[in-house]
Design a protein around this motif. Sequence first.
Motif, short mmCIF file in Angstrom:
data_model
loop_
_atom_site.label_atom_id
_atom_site.label_comp_id
_atom_site.label_asym_id
_atom_site.label_seq_id
_atom_site.Cartn_x
_atom_site.Cartn_y
_atom_site.Cartn_z
N SER A 174 0.84 -1.20 0.00
CA SER A 174 0.00 0.00 0.00
C SER A 174 0.88 1.24 0.00
CB SER A 174 -0.92 0.01 1.22
OG SER A 174 -0.17 0.09 2.41
N SER A 175 0.27 2.35 -0.38
CA SER A 175 1.01 3.61 -0.42
C SER A 175 1.28 4.14 0.99
CB SER A 175 0.24 4.64 -1.24
OG SER A 175 -1.11 4.74 -0.79
N GLU A 204 -5.37 3.58 5.64
CA GLU A 204 -4.29 4.41 5.11
C GLU A 204 -3.75 5.31 6.21
OE1 GLU A 204 -4.76 7.83 4.86
OE2 GLU A 204 -6.88 7.87 5.24
N ILE A 225 -1.99 -2.32 -3.74
CA ILE A 225 -1.54 -3.02 -4.94
C ILE A 225 -1.45 -4.51 -4.66
CG2 ILE A 225 0.33 -3.25 -6.62
CD1 ILE A 225 1.04 -0.27 -5.75
N GLU A 284 -4.56 7.45 -2.12
CA GLU A 284 -3.95 6.28 -1.51
C GLU A 284 -4.34 5.04 -2.29
OE1 GLU A 284 -1.69 6.43 1.48
OE2 GLU A 284 -1.76 8.15 0.16
N ARG A 285 -3.49 4.03 -2.26
CA ARG A 285 -3.78 2.84 -3.06
C ARG A 285 -3.25 1.57 -2.41
NH1 ARG A 285 -0.52 6.19 -4.93
NH2 ARG A 285 1.63 5.78 -5.36
#
Length: 87
Positions: free
Chosen positions: A13-14, A40, A52, A49-50
């Motif tokens: 994750s970011s 997040e 993956i 925010e992401r």
Amino acid sequence: LETVSKQEFNISSSSTLQQSGYDYSVASLADGDTQTCWAEGISGTGKGERVIFSSDETKTVSGLAILPGYFKSEDLLWEIIRITGKT
């Protein structure tokens, strides 16, 4: 929540919320437990925010279940919806 077939993915994750006594890591996204969650870790709404999901192998994905919110308790779920205005 019913898992028909679970495949292993690398998850990153970011950002991740760091809070003493709680685990909001991306591992919570694949543990099948509605009492855990990823959160997040930036201030504000979390826009941009992401998370993956990746794999070294080619995999077929036929579906993805996303539960928006924090289902640890009904009070927490509604508190998050009240703050963000989103479900």
